[in-house]
Design a protein around this motif. Structure first.
Motif, PDB file in Angstrom:
ATOM      1  N   LEU A  73       0.870  -1.171   0.000  1.00  0.00           N
ATOM      2  CA  LEU A  73       0.000   0.000   0.000  1.00  0.00           C
ATOM      3  C   LEU A  73       0.905   1.218   0.000  1.00  0.00           C
ATOM      4  O   LEU A  73       1.797   1.328   0.845  1.00  0.00           O
ATOM      5  N   LYS A  74       0.696   2.116  -0.957  1.00  0.00           N
ATOM      6  CA  LYS A  74       1.466   3.354  -1.007  1.00  0.00           C
ATOM      7  C   LYS A  74       0.488   4.519  -1.006  1.00  0.00           C
ATOM      8  O   LYS A  74      -0.529   4.482  -1.710  1.00  0.00           O
ATOM      9  N   TYR A  75       0.804   5.539  -0.221  1.00  0.00           N
ATOM     10  CA  TYR A  75       0.004   6.762  -0.234  1.00  0.00           C
ATOM     11  C   TYR A  75       0.812   7.893   0.389  1.00  0.00           C
ATOM     12  O   TYR A  75       1.821   7.668   1.042  1.00  0.00           O
ATOM     13  N   SER A  76       0.358   9.098   0.151  1.00  0.00           N
ATOM     14  CA  SER A  76       1.015  10.278   0.703  1.00  0.00           C
ATOM     15  C   SER A  76       0.022  11.080   1.525  1.00  0.00           C
ATOM     16  O   SER A  76      -1.164  11.116   1.206  1.00  0.00           O
ATOM     17  N   PRO A 108      11.629   1.903   9.974  1.00  0.00           N
ATOM     18  CA  PRO A 108      10.262   1.458   9.697  1.00  0.00           C
ATOM     19  C   PRO A 108       9.579   1.017  10.984  1.00  0.00           C
ATOM     20  O   PRO A 108      10.229   0.731  11.983  1.00  0.00           O
ATOM     21  N   LYS A 109       8.248   1.007  10.939  1.00  0.00           N
ATOM     22  CA  LYS A 109       7.500   0.490  12.085  1.00  0.00           C
ATOM     23  C   LYS A 109       6.379  -0.400  11.587  1.00  0.00           C
ATOM     24  O   LYS A 109       5.907  -0.245  10.462  1.00  0.00           O
ATOM     25  N   GLU A 110       5.988  -1.341  12.440  1.00  0.00           N
ATOM     26  CA  GLU A 110       4.925  -2.264  12.073  1.00  0.00           C
ATOM     27  C   GLU A 110       3.586  -1.727  12.549  1.00  0.00           C
ATOM     28  O   GLU A 110       3.468  -1.231  13.669  1.00  0.00           O
ATOM     29  N   MET A 130       5.822  -0.235   7.725  1.00  0.00           N
ATOM     30  CA  MET A 130       5.649   1.087   7.130  1.00  0.00           C
ATOM     31  C   MET A 130       6.976   1.841   7.069  1.00  0.00           C
ATOM     32  O   MET A 130       7.670   1.966   8.064  1.00  0.00           O
ATOM     33  N   TYR A 131       7.270   2.323   5.876  1.00  0.00           N
ATOM     34  CA  TYR A 131       8.434   3.175   5.643  1.00  0.00           C
ATOM     35  C   TYR A 131       7.897   4.536   5.212  1.00  0.00           C
ATOM     36  O   TYR A 131       7.045   4.615   4.338  1.00  0.00           O
ATOM     37  N   THR A 132       8.375   5.592   5.825  1.00  0.00           N
ATOM     38  CA  THR A 132       7.915   6.946   5.476  1.00  0.00           C
ATOM     39  C   THR A 132       9.110   7.792   5.092  1.00  0.00           C
ATOM     40  O   THR A 132      10.180   7.689   5.693  1.00  0.00           O
ATOM     41  N   HIS A 148       4.265   7.364   2.280  1.00  0.00           N
ATOM     42  CA  HIS A 148       4.221   6.153   3.098  1.00  0.00           C
ATOM     43  C   HIS A 148       4.172   4.918   2.190  1.00  0.00           C
ATOM     44  O   HIS A 148       3.348   4.861   1.276  1.00  0.00           O
ATOM     45  N   THR A 149       5.025   3.967   2.457  1.00  0.00           N
ATOM     46  CA  THR A 149       5.021   2.680   1.765  1.00  0.00           C
ATOM     47  C   THR A 149       4.838   1.610   2.828  1.00  0.00           C
ATOM     48  O   THR A 149       5.628   1.525   3.768  1.00  0.00           O
ATOM     49  N   LEU A 150       3.788   0.813   2.684  1.00  0.00           N
ATOM     50  CA  LEU A 150       3.471  -0.227   3.666  1.00  0.00           C
ATOM     51  C   LEU A 150       3.503  -1.587   2.979  1.00  0.00           C
ATOM     52  O   LEU A 150       2.698  -1.857   2.087  1.00  0.00           O
TER      53      LEU A 150
END
Length: 175
Positions: A73-76, A108-110, A130-132, A148-150
């Motif tokens: 899932l990717k979003y900004s 990153p965090k889960e 999640m990587y931001t 954000h890339t999850l």
């Protein structure tokens, strides 16, 4: 009934921190990092890979296995205020929430993920890493974003599926 997945409802994309045991948190633990920037959200499964067992003596493979691609899932979000940066990237937030100090390194965090489309389809991802990153275009027509890339991961809790889609418009008597 066939349902189309269109847009996001007013809650946006909601996240909750991963629990120690992987159990799904209570509804009140899910919060949005900010408003989702237009045309940035996409849930996508990568194309898989096919591996063939080929022999020199045969023109065709003896067997073939398929390795599925991962789901991302990717979003900004368009909120770059100190509190939003702290929620997404960690670091230190002043008591008055006026100042954010970045951590020494972004890690990153889960998280758990939940969102509902305008058409009533609720998507739940039961574990994602999640990587931001900051993407701040400093120009007249630029806009600062947190991207954000999850990456969807196997859930920690037994019996929990990695992803679920529920049609919230169907009542118990209809289902």
């Amino acid at each position: 009934m066939i349902k189309k997945a269109i847009g996001l409802n007013e809650e946006g994309i909601l996240l909750a921190d991963m629990t120690e045991d992987g159990a799904i948190p209570a509804e009140d633990k899910f919060k949005a990092l900010g408003k989702t920037y237009k045309d940035t959200a996409i849930l996508e499964t990568e194309e898989g890979e096919t591996v063939a067992c080929e022999c020199e003596e045969d023109d065709d493979p003896e067997d073939e296995i398929y390795i599925p691609g991962g789901t991302t899932l990717k979003y900004s979000t368009s909120d770059l205020d100190p509190e939003s940066c702290h929620k997404a990237l960690g670091g230190e937030l002043s008591v008055d929430k006026k100042t954010w100090d970045a951590p020494d390194s972004f890690r990153p965090k889960e998280v758990f993920v939940k969102y509902t489309t305008k058409s009533g389809l609720q998507v739940t991802i039961n574990r994602a890493k999640m990587y931001t990153r900051i993407n701040w275009a400093i120009k007249k027509n630029g806009y600062g974003l947190l991207e954000h890339t999850l990456k969807v991961l196997k859930p920690k809790a037994a019996g929990v599926k990695k992803m679920q889609v529920v049609d919230t418009s169907i009542t118990e008597s209809e289902g």
